[in-house]
Write a protein that holds these residues in place. Sequence first.
Motif, PDB file in Angstrom:
ATOM      1  N   GLU A 275       0.997  -1.127  -0.079  1.00  0.00           N
ATOM      2  CA  GLU A 275      -0.114  -0.128  -0.073  1.00  0.00           C
ATOM      3  C   GLU A 275       0.899   1.273  -0.046  1.00  0.00           C
ATOM      4  O   GLU A 275       1.554   1.437   0.973  1.00  0.00           O
ATOM      5  CB  GLU A 275      -0.867  -0.050   1.205  1.00  0.00           C
ATOM      6  CG  GLU A 275      -1.832  -1.195   1.412  1.00  0.00           C
ATOM      7  CD  GLU A 275      -3.091  -1.122   0.436  1.00  0.00           C
ATOM      8  OE1 GLU A 275      -3.285  -0.204  -0.172  1.00  0.00           O
ATOM      9  OE2 GLU A 275      -3.516  -2.054  -0.119  1.00  0.00           O
ATOM     10  N   PHE A 276       0.836   1.895  -1.012  1.00  0.00           N
ATOM     11  CA  PHE A 276       1.596   3.202  -1.081  1.00  0.00           C
ATOM     12  C   PHE A 276       1.072   4.168  -0.132  1.00  0.00           C
ATOM     13  O   PHE A 276       0.067   4.493   0.139  1.00  0.00           O
ATOM     14  CB  PHE A 276       1.536   3.763  -2.529  1.00  0.00           C
ATOM     15  CG  PHE A 276       2.157   2.975  -3.614  1.00  0.00           C
ATOM     16  CD1 PHE A 276       3.673   3.417  -3.776  1.00  0.00           C
ATOM     17  CD2 PHE A 276       1.629   1.947  -4.290  1.00  0.00           C
ATOM     18  CE1 PHE A 276       4.458   2.605  -4.910  1.00  0.00           C
ATOM     19  CE2 PHE A 276       2.246   1.202  -5.358  1.00  0.00           C
ATOM     20  CZ  PHE A 276       3.944   1.550  -5.526  1.00  0.00           C
ATOM     21  N   THR A 277       2.198   4.892   0.373  1.00  0.00           N
ATOM     22  CA  THR A 277       1.943   6.062   1.406  1.00  0.00           C
ATOM     23  C   THR A 277       1.756   7.426   0.437  1.00  0.00           C
ATOM     24  O   THR A 277       2.096   7.266  -0.726  1.00  0.00           O
ATOM     25  CB  THR A 277       3.253   6.270   2.204  1.00  0.00           C
ATOM     26  OG1 THR A 277       4.351   6.564   1.631  1.00  0.00           O
ATOM     27  CG2 THR A 277       3.538   5.056   3.137  1.00  0.00           C
ATOM     28  N   SER A 278       1.314   8.284   1.009  1.00  0.00           N
ATOM     29  CA  SER A 278       1.271   9.405   0.174  1.00  0.00           C
ATOM     30  C   SER A 278       2.487   9.977  -0.283  1.00  0.00           C
ATOM     31  O   SER A 278       2.780  10.473  -1.514  1.00  0.00           O
ATOM     32  CB  SER A 278       0.593  10.746   1.211  1.00  0.00           C
ATOM     33  OG  SER A 278      -0.868  10.478   1.395  1.00  0.00           O
ATOM     34  N   GLU A 279       3.492   9.997   0.495  1.00  0.00           N
ATOM     35  CA  GLU A 279       4.712  10.470   0.013  1.00  0.00           C
ATOM     36  C   GLU A 279       5.436   9.342  -1.077  1.00  0.00           C
ATOM     37  O   GLU A 279       6.002   9.992  -2.151  1.00  0.00           O
ATOM     38  CB  GLU A 279       5.911  10.385   1.342  1.00  0.00           C
ATOM     39  CG  GLU A 279       7.501  10.714   0.857  1.00  0.00           C
ATOM     40  CD  GLU A 279       7.366  12.012   0.431  1.00  0.00           C
ATOM     41  OE1 GLU A 279       8.236  12.299  -0.555  1.00  0.00           O
ATOM     42  OE2 GLU A 279       6.544  13.163   0.696  1.00  0.00           O
ATOM     43  N   GLU A 280       5.222   8.149  -1.095  1.00  0.00           N
ATOM     44  CA  GLU A 280       5.464   7.217  -2.218  1.00  0.00           C
ATOM     45  C   GLU A 280       4.958   7.572  -3.582  1.00  0.00           C
ATOM     46  O   GLU A 280       5.507   7.749  -4.333  1.00  0.00           O
ATOM     47  CB  GLU A 280       5.370   5.846  -1.684  1.00  0.00           C
ATOM     48  CG  GLU A 280       6.237   5.251  -0.714  1.00  0.00           C
ATOM     49  CD  GLU A 280       6.024   3.866  -0.227  1.00  0.00           C
ATOM     50  OE1 GLU A 280       6.616   3.185  -0.137  1.00  0.00           O
ATOM     51  OE2 GLU A 280       4.628   3.559   0.000  1.00  0.00           O
ATOM     52  N   ALA A 281       3.575   7.744  -3.183  1.00  0.00           N
ATOM     53  CA  ALA A 281       2.876   8.058  -4.563  1.00  0.00           C
ATOM     54  C   ALA A 281       3.048   9.849  -5.018  1.00  0.00           C
ATOM     55  O   ALA A 281       3.387   9.669  -6.233  1.00  0.00           O
ATOM     56  CB  ALA A 281       1.230   8.331  -3.979  1.00  0.00           C
ATOM     57  N   ARG A 282       3.587  10.629  -4.336  1.00  0.00           N
ATOM     58  CA  ARG A 282       4.118  11.844  -4.713  1.00  0.00           C
ATOM     59  C   ARG A 282       5.338  11.640  -5.472  1.00  0.00           C
ATOM     60  O   ARG A 282       5.739  12.158  -6.640  1.00  0.00           O
ATOM     61  CB  ARG A 282       4.200  12.766  -3.342  1.00  0.00           C
ATOM     62  CG  ARG A 282       4.334  14.239  -3.657  1.00  0.00           C
ATOM     63  CD  ARG A 282       4.530  15.252  -2.649  1.00  0.00           C
ATOM     64  NE  ARG A 282       4.655  14.486  -1.269  1.00  0.00           N
ATOM     65  CZ  ARG A 282       3.483  14.255  -0.519  1.00  0.00           C
ATOM     66  NH1 ARG A 282       2.346  14.831  -0.977  1.00  0.00           N
ATOM     67  NH2 ARG A 282       3.527  13.816   0.622  1.00  0.00           N
TER      68      ARG A 282
END
Length: 94
Positions: free
Chosen positions: A46-53
């Motif tokens: 599950e991607f964190t917001s930081e990883e997605a950014r």
Amino acid sequence: MDPERQREIASEGGRAAQESGSAHQLTQEEASEGGRAAHESGNAHEFTSEEAREAGRKGGEASHSGGNQGGSGSQRGGSSEQHAEAGRQSHKND
């Protein structure tokens, strides 16, 4: 063997397979089935917001780098900031 060294060796092999064209490319059906199975078993990332950014930023840079690095050739466009914002929006309900 040290796990970090093992990852380095695997990474080198993966790069070599990609460059030579012998790497297996998943079909959409294979990828979908694998993702579904990972989610059902609880092993999906599950991607964190930081990883997605970060992924959005990298995608924006890659799509605007001028030289196609052998990717699929699709050019959806958008700035790295737009990609990052899309990543943030996809995680609003986290």
